[in-house]
Each structure stands twice: as structure tokens, then as C-alpha cells.
Design a protein around this motif. Structure first.
Motif, short mmCIF file in Angstrom:
data_model
loop_
_atom_site.label_atom_id
_atom_site.label_comp_id
_atom_site.label_asym_id
_atom_site.label_seq_id
_atom_site.Cartn_x
_atom_site.Cartn_y
_atom_site.Cartn_z
N VAL A 64 1.31 -1.69 0.11
CA VAL A 64 0.11 -0.08 0.23
C VAL A 64 0.76 1.25 -0.15
O VAL A 64 0.56 2.26 -0.84
CB VAL A 64 -0.71 -0.45 0.80
N TYR A 65 2.20 1.09 0.88
CA TYR A 65 3.25 2.51 1.12
C TYR A 65 3.40 2.38 0.15
O TYR A 65 3.58 3.70 -1.02
CB TYR A 65 4.08 2.39 1.54
N PHE A 66 4.02 1.68 -1.03
CA PHE A 66 4.37 2.19 -2.06
C PHE A 66 3.71 2.94 -3.52
O PHE A 66 4.40 3.10 -4.38
CB PHE A 66 5.06 0.01 -3.18
N TYR A 67 2.51 2.23 -3.62
CA TYR A 67 1.24 2.66 -4.37
C TYR A 67 0.89 4.08 -4.43
O TYR A 67 0.49 4.69 -4.91
CB TYR A 67 0.36 1.79 -4.03
N LEU A 68 1.36 4.42 -2.66
CA LEU A 68 0.36 5.50 -2.23
C LEU A 68 0.75 6.45 -1.55
O LEU A 68 0.96 7.66 -1.94
CB LEU A 68 -0.90 5.56 -1.24
N ALA A 69 2.69 6.33 -0.83
CA ALA A 69 3.34 7.36 -0.18
C ALA A 69 3.56 8.36 -1.97
O ALA A 69 3.73 9.42 -1.27
CB ALA A 69 4.66 6.26 -0.11
N GLY A 70 3.25 8.32 -2.90
CA GLY A 70 4.12 9.37 -3.67
C GLY A 70 2.78 10.42 -3.74
O GLY A 70 2.91 11.61 -4.20
N ASP A 71 1.23 10.05 -3.54
CA ASP A 71 -0.23 11.07 -3.21
C ASP A 71 -0.56 11.36 -2.09
O ASP A 71 -1.13 12.05 -1.96
CB ASP A 71 -0.69 9.97 -4.63
N PRO B 157 -6.21 -11.13 -1.96
CA PRO B 157 -5.93 -10.67 -2.21
C PRO B 157 -6.13 -9.11 -3.28
O PRO B 157 -7.43 -9.20 -3.69
CB PRO B 157 -4.57 -10.99 -2.83
N PHE B 158 -5.66 -7.95 -2.87
CA PHE B 158 -6.25 -7.21 -3.49
C PHE B 158 -5.42 -6.07 -4.66
O PHE B 158 -4.51 -6.18 -5.13
CB PHE B 158 -7.28 -5.94 -3.20
N ASN B 159 -5.81 -5.34 -6.41
CA ASN B 159 -5.07 -4.84 -7.26
C ASN B 159 -4.84 -3.46 -6.33
O ASN B 159 -5.96 -2.86 -6.21
CB ASN B 159 -5.42 -4.78 -8.57
N PRO B 160 -3.45 -2.78 -5.96
CA PRO B 160 -2.88 -1.77 -5.28
C PRO B 160 -3.47 -0.89 -6.43
O PRO B 160 -4.23 0.24 -6.26
CB PRO B 160 -1.42 -2.28 -5.81
N MET B 161 -3.77 -0.53 -7.91
CA MET B 161 -4.48 0.50 -8.53
C MET B 161 -5.23 0.18 -7.98
O MET B 161 -6.36 2.27 -8.55
CB MET B 161 -4.12 0.30 -10.11
N GLU B 162 -6.47 -0.71 -8.54
CA GLU B 162 -7.79 -0.49 -7.72
C GLU B 162 -8.00 -0.08 -6.39
O GLU B 162 -8.78 1.31 -6.49
CB GLU B 162 -8.18 -1.49 -7.99
N LEU B 163 -7.38 -0.33 -5.74
CA LEU B 163 -7.16 0.36 -4.43
C LEU B 163 -7.02 1.66 -4.66
O LEU B 163 -7.97 2.84 -3.84
CB LEU B 163 -6.77 -0.16 -3.55
#
Length: 124
Positions: A18-25, A106-112
Motif C-alpha cells: 500500500v505504501y509503495f502505491y500510495l506514498a507518492g500521492d 488479495p487486491f490490485n493496488p491500482m484498484e485500491l
């Protein structure tokens, strides 16, 4: 200024993804259990969104959701529940109790990421 997301999950690997996909935003705060999340909230910290696992030690995510939605200070914070259980009745119950969304692991991080963006953009 970035919006702040609180993540509660006892699995550090989930937090890392989650951090990898969200920390930039988003600014990102992580605790491995809900009790630590409650202490952080009680210190006066108010995130823009909370992501909470359901099955955690010490305090379950559904109990955490109930606490947040019954508290005047925190009840307006959107909460996204994560679960590895495909249970329609549990999903319906948590949505009725105030969860903004329910996402299966498991979820798709882009969908999250897209779901979170949609929730947070509602406030604009």
C-alpha cells in the motif's frame, strides 16, 4: 499539501505494498493494530481516510470501525475495510455500519488507489 491516510493491518507486507502505491500521492501512517491507531487518533491526529484490515490481534477492524463511527470527532473520516474473507453478509454489515468501501485481499493496488482517490475527491 498531501492528504493523510492511516493504515491498520497486522501484515507488514500489506503495508509495504500500500505504501509503495500510495506514498507518492498521500502522507501515510501505519500501525500494525487498531489500538495503536486509536491512541494516535486520540492524540489529536485526524487522517483524511483510514484503511483497516478486519482480522487483527488485540482489536478487530470491525470493532475499530464501530469505535470510529460512534465518536463525534472521528465519525466523518471515511474508512475502507480490507478482508481476506469473501463474506457478503460481513460486507453488507460493515457498509451498513459506516464503512465507505470493502475490498477483498488479495487486491490490485491500482484498484485500491483509484477507489481511494474517488473517495477523497468527493470532498472537493
Amino acid at each position: 499539501m498531501k492528504k493523510k491516510i492511516l493504515l491498520l493491518d497486522d501484515k507488514e507486507t500489506i503495508a509495504k505494498v500500500v505504501y509503495f502505491y500510495l506514498a507518492g500521492d498521500y502522507d501515510f501512517i501505519y500501525f500494525e493494530n487498531a489500538l495503536k491507531g486509536i491512541r494516535w487518533l486520540q492524540e489529536g491526529n485526524i487522517p483524511d481516510l483510514i484503511i483497516s484490515d478486519i482480522r487483527m490481534p488485540e482489536m478487530r477492524g470491525d470493532e475499530f470501525l464501530h469505535y470510529v463511527k460512534q465518536n463525534e470527532l472521528f465519525k466523518s473520516i471515511p474508512v475502507v475495510m480490507l478482508s481476506s474473507e469473501e463474506s457478503t453478509s460481513e460486507r453488507i454489515r460493515l457498509l451498513e455500519e459506516g464503512a465507505e468501501d470493502y475490498i477483498l485481499k488479495p487486491f490490485n493496488p491500482m484498484e485500491l488507489k483509484i477507489r481511494i482517490k474517488k473517495i477523497l475527491d468527493k470532498d472537493k
